[in-house]
Motif scaffolding. Structure first.
Motif, short mmCIF file in Angstrom:
data_model
loop_
_atom_site.label_atom_id
_atom_site.label_comp_id
_atom_site.label_asym_id
_atom_site.label_seq_id
_atom_site.Cartn_x
_atom_site.Cartn_y
_atom_site.Cartn_z
N LEU A 14 6.42 27.15 92.85
CA LEU A 14 7.32 26.02 93.15
C LEU A 14 8.68 26.20 92.50
O LEU A 14 9.71 25.93 93.12
N SER B 185 10.75 28.75 94.40
CA SER B 185 11.23 28.18 95.67
C SER B 185 12.43 27.27 95.43
O SER B 185 13.44 27.32 96.14
N ARG C 295 15.52 29.33 94.43
CA ARG C 295 16.06 30.05 95.59
C ARG C 295 16.88 29.11 96.48
O ARG C 295 17.97 29.44 96.92
N LYS C 296 16.34 27.91 96.71
CA LYS C 296 17.06 26.93 97.56
C LYS C 296 18.36 26.51 96.87
O LYS C 296 19.39 26.36 97.53
#
Lengths: 157, 124
Positions: B49, B52, B55-56
Protein backbone atom coordinates in the motif's frame (compact mmCIF):
# COMPACT_ATOMS: atom_id res chain seq x y z
CA UNK A 1 -14.90 -4.17 -19.41
CA UNK A 2 -17.54 -6.53 -18.17
CA UNK A 3 -17.25 -9.21 -15.56
CA UNK A 4 -19.24 -12.40 -16.05
CA UNK A 5 -19.50 -15.41 -13.77
CA UNK A 6 -20.89 -18.92 -14.07
CA UNK A 7 -21.90 -18.99 -10.37
CA UNK A 8 -23.26 -15.77 -8.86
CA UNK A 9 -21.47 -16.05 -5.49
CA UNK A 10 -18.11 -15.52 -7.20
CA UNK A 11 -18.96 -12.07 -8.55
CA UNK A 12 -18.71 -9.99 -5.34
CA UNK A 13 -15.23 -11.12 -4.22
CA UNK A 14 -13.86 -11.05 -7.77
CA UNK A 15 -15.21 -7.56 -8.43
CA UNK A 16 -13.58 -6.30 -5.22
CA UNK A 17 -10.27 -7.81 -6.29
CA UNK A 18 -10.38 -6.22 -9.75
CA UNK A 19 -11.19 -2.78 -8.34
CA UNK A 20 -8.77 -2.87 -5.41
CA UNK A 21 -5.83 -4.41 -7.24
CA UNK A 22 -6.42 -2.49 -10.47
CA UNK A 23 -6.24 -5.67 -12.56
CA UNK A 24 -6.80 -5.52 -16.31
CA UNK A 25 -7.78 -9.16 -16.76
CA UNK A 26 -8.90 -11.80 -14.28
CA UNK A 27 -9.85 -15.43 -14.69
CA UNK A 28 -11.07 -17.98 -12.17
CA UNK A 29 -11.09 -21.59 -13.32
CA UNK A 30 -11.28 -25.17 -12.17
CA UNK A 31 -7.91 -27.01 -12.26
CA UNK A 32 -9.26 -29.02 -15.19
CA UNK A 33 -9.43 -25.82 -17.26
CA UNK A 34 -13.17 -25.18 -16.93
CA UNK A 35 -13.81 -21.45 -16.67
CA UNK A 36 -15.85 -20.15 -13.72
CA UNK A 37 -15.52 -16.36 -14.05
CA UNK A 38 -13.78 -13.80 -16.20
CA UNK A 39 -13.15 -10.07 -16.27
CA UNK A 40 -11.77 -8.05 -19.16
CA UNK A 41 -11.84 -10.66 -21.92
CA UNK A 42 -13.71 -9.77 -25.12
CA UNK A 43 -13.81 -13.18 -26.81
CA UNK A 44 -14.71 -16.67 -25.68
CA UNK A 45 -11.80 -18.15 -27.64
CA UNK A 46 -9.36 -16.00 -25.63
CA UNK A 47 -10.87 -17.23 -22.37
CA UNK A 48 -10.65 -20.83 -23.58
CA UNK A 49 -6.99 -20.43 -24.54
CA UNK A 50 -6.08 -18.67 -21.30
CA UNK A 51 -7.82 -21.35 -19.23
CA UNK A 52 -6.05 -24.17 -21.03
CA UNK A 53 -2.67 -22.51 -20.64
CA UNK A 54 -3.27 -21.58 -17.01
CA UNK A 55 -4.33 -25.11 -16.13
CA UNK A 56 -1.29 -26.55 -17.87
CA UNK A 57 1.11 -24.09 -16.23
CA UNK A 58 -0.44 -24.73 -12.81
CA UNK A 59 -0.21 -28.51 -13.19
CA UNK A 60 3.38 -28.55 -14.41
CA UNK A 61 4.61 -25.94 -11.95
CA UNK A 62 2.95 -27.89 -9.16
CA UNK A 63 4.93 -30.98 -10.08
CA UNK A 64 8.11 -28.93 -10.41
CA UNK A 65 7.56 -27.49 -6.94
CA UNK A 66 7.11 -30.98 -5.51
CA UNK A 67 10.36 -32.09 -7.16
CA UNK A 68 12.33 -29.12 -5.90
CA UNK A 69 10.70 -28.34 -2.60
CA UNK A 70 8.49 -31.27 -1.67
CA UNK A 71 5.35 -29.16 -2.19
CA UNK A 72 3.73 -27.24 -5.06
CA UNK A 73 4.70 -23.59 -5.61
CA UNK A 74 2.20 -21.22 -4.02
CA UNK A 75 2.05 -18.76 -6.91
CA UNK A 76 3.76 -17.76 -10.11
CA UNK A 77 4.65 -14.29 -11.31
CA UNK A 78 5.88 -13.30 -14.73
CA UNK A 79 7.03 -9.83 -15.78
CA UNK A 80 6.45 -8.82 -19.38
CA UNK A 81 7.46 -5.63 -21.14
CA UNK A 82 4.37 -3.67 -20.15
CA UNK A 83 2.20 -6.15 -18.22
CA UNK A 84 2.66 -8.76 -15.54
CA UNK A 85 0.92 -12.05 -14.82
CA UNK A 86 0.12 -13.62 -11.46
CA UNK A 87 -1.16 -17.19 -11.23
CA UNK A 88 -2.04 -18.96 -8.00
CA UNK A 89 -4.25 -21.61 -6.49
CA UNK A 90 -7.25 -20.37 -4.52
CA UNK A 91 -8.65 -22.82 -1.98
CA UNK A 92 -12.36 -22.53 -1.33
CA UNK A 93 -15.07 -24.62 0.36
CA UNK A 94 -16.05 -25.67 -3.18
CA UNK A 95 -12.56 -27.02 -3.88
CA UNK A 96 -9.36 -25.66 -5.36
CA UNK A 97 -9.56 -23.04 -8.10
CA UNK A 98 -6.86 -21.51 -10.25
CA UNK A 99 -6.71 -17.74 -10.40
CA UNK A 100 -4.99 -15.83 -13.18
CA UNK A 101 -4.68 -12.08 -13.37
CA UNK A 102 -2.92 -9.65 -15.70
CA UNK A 103 -1.98 -6.20 -14.47
CA UNK A 104 -0.12 -3.19 -15.77
CA UNK A 105 1.96 -0.38 -14.28
CA UNK A 106 -1.02 1.01 -12.32
CA UNK A 107 -0.83 -1.97 -10.01
CA UNK A 108 2.01 -3.98 -8.48
CA UNK A 109 2.85 -7.51 -7.43
CA UNK A 110 2.52 -6.52 -3.79
CA UNK A 111 -0.99 -5.15 -4.28
CA UNK A 112 -2.06 -8.17 -6.33
CA UNK A 113 -0.78 -10.61 -3.68
CA UNK A 114 -2.41 -8.57 -0.91
CA UNK A 115 -5.82 -8.49 -2.58
CA UNK A 116 -5.52 -12.08 -3.77
CA UNK A 117 -5.45 -13.14 -0.11
CA UNK A 118 -8.59 -11.09 0.44
CA UNK A 119 -10.17 -12.67 -2.65
CA UNK A 120 -9.56 -16.14 -1.23
CA UNK A 121 -11.17 -15.12 2.08
CA UNK A 122 -14.04 -13.50 0.16
CA UNK A 123 -14.66 -16.66 -1.86
CA UNK A 124 -14.62 -18.74 1.33
CA UNK A 125 -17.18 -16.41 2.96
CA UNK A 126 -19.40 -16.16 -0.13
CA UNK A 127 -19.45 -19.84 -1.11
CA UNK A 128 -22.93 -21.30 -0.58
CA UNK A 129 -23.31 -23.89 2.17
CA UNK A 130 -24.95 -26.44 -0.02
CA UNK A 131 -22.56 -28.25 -2.34
CA UNK A 132 -23.73 -28.31 -5.97
CA UNK A 133 -24.30 -31.79 -7.37
CA UNK A 134 -21.37 -31.78 -9.78
CA UNK A 135 -19.03 -34.66 -10.34
CA UNK A 136 -15.37 -34.47 -11.35
CA UNK A 137 -14.66 -32.96 -14.78
CA UNK A 138 -14.71 -36.00 -17.04
CA UNK A 139 -13.02 -35.92 -20.43
CA UNK A 140 -16.22 -37.00 -22.18
CA UNK A 141 -18.20 -34.07 -20.78
CA UNK A 142 -15.37 -31.51 -20.76
CA UNK A 143 -16.11 -29.88 -24.10
CA UNK A 144 -19.85 -29.79 -23.45
CA UNK A 145 -19.39 -28.18 -20.02
CA UNK A 146 -16.77 -25.74 -21.34
CA UNK A 147 -19.02 -24.60 -24.19
CA UNK A 148 -21.93 -24.24 -21.77
CA UNK A 149 -19.85 -22.09 -19.38
CA UNK A 150 -18.44 -19.94 -22.17
CA UNK A 151 -21.96 -19.39 -23.52
CA UNK A 152 -23.09 -18.34 -20.03
CA UNK A 153 -20.16 -15.92 -19.69
CA UNK A 154 -20.61 -14.30 -23.10
CA UNK A 155 -24.39 -14.07 -23.03
CA UNK A 156 -25.20 -16.81 -25.46
CA UNK A 157 -26.76 -19.28 -22.97
CA UNK B 1 27.65 -7.46 0.05
CA UNK B 2 26.02 -8.43 3.31
CA UNK B 3 22.72 -10.27 3.69
CA UNK B 4 21.16 -7.07 5.13
CA UNK B 5 22.60 -4.14 3.14
CA UNK B 6 20.07 -1.65 4.49
CA UNK B 7 20.41 -2.63 8.16
CA UNK B 8 22.20 0.54 9.27
CA UNK B 9 19.56 2.78 7.63
CA UNK B 10 16.66 0.83 9.14
CA UNK B 11 18.26 0.60 12.60
CA UNK B 12 18.85 4.36 12.75
CA UNK B 13 15.18 4.95 11.90
CA UNK B 14 13.69 2.45 14.35
CA UNK B 15 15.88 3.88 17.13
CA UNK B 16 13.79 7.09 16.92
CA UNK B 17 11.23 7.30 19.73
CA UNK B 18 7.71 6.26 18.66
CA UNK B 19 8.87 4.72 15.38
CA UNK B 20 7.37 1.24 15.24
CA UNK B 21 8.60 -0.02 11.86
CA UNK B 22 10.92 0.88 9.01
CA UNK B 23 10.96 -0.76 5.60
CA UNK B 24 12.80 -0.54 2.31
CA UNK B 25 10.27 -1.30 -0.41
CA UNK B 26 10.44 -1.73 -4.16
CA UNK B 27 8.29 1.03 -5.67
CA UNK B 28 7.44 -0.89 -8.83
CA UNK B 29 6.65 -4.23 -7.22
CA UNK B 30 5.34 -3.12 -3.83
CA UNK B 31 7.25 -5.83 -2.02
CA UNK B 32 9.57 -5.64 0.98
CA UNK B 33 13.28 -5.53 0.23
CA UNK B 34 14.33 -5.34 3.88
CA UNK B 35 12.54 -4.36 7.07
CA UNK B 36 12.69 -3.77 10.82
CA UNK B 37 9.28 -4.79 12.15
CA UNK B 38 7.75 -5.62 15.49
CA UNK B 39 6.09 -8.97 16.12
CA UNK B 40 2.59 -9.04 14.67
CA UNK B 41 3.16 -6.27 12.11
CA UNK B 42 2.30 -7.08 8.50
CA UNK B 43 5.20 -5.74 6.45
CA UNK B 44 3.86 -7.11 3.17
CA UNK B 45 0.60 -5.20 3.51
CA UNK B 46 2.30 -1.93 4.47
CA UNK B 47 4.83 -2.33 1.65
CA UNK B 48 2.22 -2.90 -1.05
CA UNK B 49 0.00 0.00 0.00
CA UNK B 50 2.82 2.44 0.81
CA UNK B 51 4.55 1.80 -2.52
CA UNK B 52 1.28 2.38 -4.36
CA UNK B 53 0.64 5.64 -2.47
CA UNK B 54 4.16 6.91 -3.09
CA UNK B 55 4.02 6.06 -6.76
CA UNK B 56 0.72 7.92 -7.20
CA UNK B 57 2.10 10.94 -5.32
CA UNK B 58 5.25 10.89 -7.46
CA UNK B 59 3.28 10.73 -10.70
CA UNK B 60 0.86 13.42 -9.49
CA UNK B 61 3.70 15.78 -8.58
CA UNK B 62 5.32 15.11 -11.94
CA UNK B 63 2.07 15.77 -13.83
CA UNK B 64 1.54 19.01 -11.89
CA UNK B 65 5.02 20.19 -12.83
CA UNK B 66 6.08 20.28 -9.19
CA UNK B 67 9.18 18.16 -9.60
CA UNK B 68 10.18 15.11 -7.58
CA UNK B 69 8.52 14.18 -4.29
CA UNK B 70 11.04 14.93 -1.55
CA UNK B 71 9.03 13.76 1.46
CA UNK B 72 5.54 12.31 1.91
CA UNK B 73 3.54 11.99 5.09
CA UNK B 74 0.20 10.32 5.78
CA UNK B 75 -1.40 11.24 9.10
CA UNK B 76 -4.21 9.23 10.71
CA UNK B 77 -5.62 8.96 14.25
CA UNK B 78 -3.70 5.72 14.82
CA UNK B 79 -0.32 6.86 13.55
CA UNK B 80 1.75 8.28 10.77
CA UNK B 81 3.37 6.95 7.63
CA UNK B 82 6.44 8.80 6.34
CA UNK B 83 8.00 8.02 2.97
CA UNK B 84 10.94 9.11 0.85
CA UNK B 85 12.00 7.68 -2.47
CA UNK B 86 15.47 6.90 -3.78
CA UNK B 87 15.66 5.49 -7.30
CA UNK B 88 13.54 2.34 -7.48
CA UNK B 89 13.28 2.08 -3.70
CA UNK B 90 11.04 3.72 -1.15
CA UNK B 91 11.98 4.13 2.51
CA UNK B 92 8.89 3.81 4.72
CA UNK B 93 8.56 4.64 8.40
CA UNK B 94 5.51 3.68 10.47
CA UNK B 95 5.16 5.62 13.72
CA UNK B 96 2.86 6.41 16.61
CA UNK B 97 1.00 9.76 16.55
CA UNK B 98 3.39 11.24 19.15
CA UNK B 99 6.46 10.84 16.91
CA UNK B 100 8.65 13.87 16.22
CA UNK B 101 8.00 14.12 12.49
CA UNK B 102 10.74 16.69 12.02
CA UNK B 103 13.40 14.34 13.35
CA UNK B 104 12.07 11.45 11.27
CA UNK B 105 12.09 13.65 8.18
CA UNK B 106 15.70 14.70 8.76
CA UNK B 107 16.73 11.06 9.25
CA UNK B 108 14.87 9.93 6.14
CA UNK B 109 16.32 12.66 3.92
CA UNK B 110 19.81 11.87 5.27
CA UNK B 111 19.27 8.21 4.39
CA UNK B 112 18.27 8.83 0.77
CA UNK B 113 21.86 9.18 -0.43
CA UNK B 114 22.84 5.92 1.26
CA UNK B 115 19.70 4.25 -0.14
CA UNK B 116 20.65 5.30 -3.68
CA UNK B 117 24.22 4.16 -3.22
CA UNK B 118 23.28 0.72 -1.87
CA UNK B 119 20.26 0.35 -4.16
CA UNK B 120 22.54 0.75 -7.12
CA UNK B 121 24.67 -2.19 -5.90
CA UNK B 122 21.80 -4.52 -5.02
CA UNK B 123 20.12 -6.55 -7.81
CA UNK B 124 16.36 -6.06 -7.41
Amino acid sequence: MQMTVVEAWIEGPLKRFVVDAGAELALLLHPSGQVLAQHGFARAVDVMSACALAAGIHASSGELGKLLDGKPFRGLHHVGRTRQIFLAEAQSPRGAFIFLTVFGPESSLGLVRLYFEELVKGLADAAPDEVAATGPALAEHFERDLNRNLAALFGRA
Amino acid sequence: MTARPFASILDSLTRQRWVTAALVVSERDGIVVESNLQIGQSGDRVAALAASLYRKARLSAQAAGMGAVSFMQLEAPGGRLCLVGGGELVLVVVAEPAVNVGLVRVELLRAVGELLAIGGEVEL
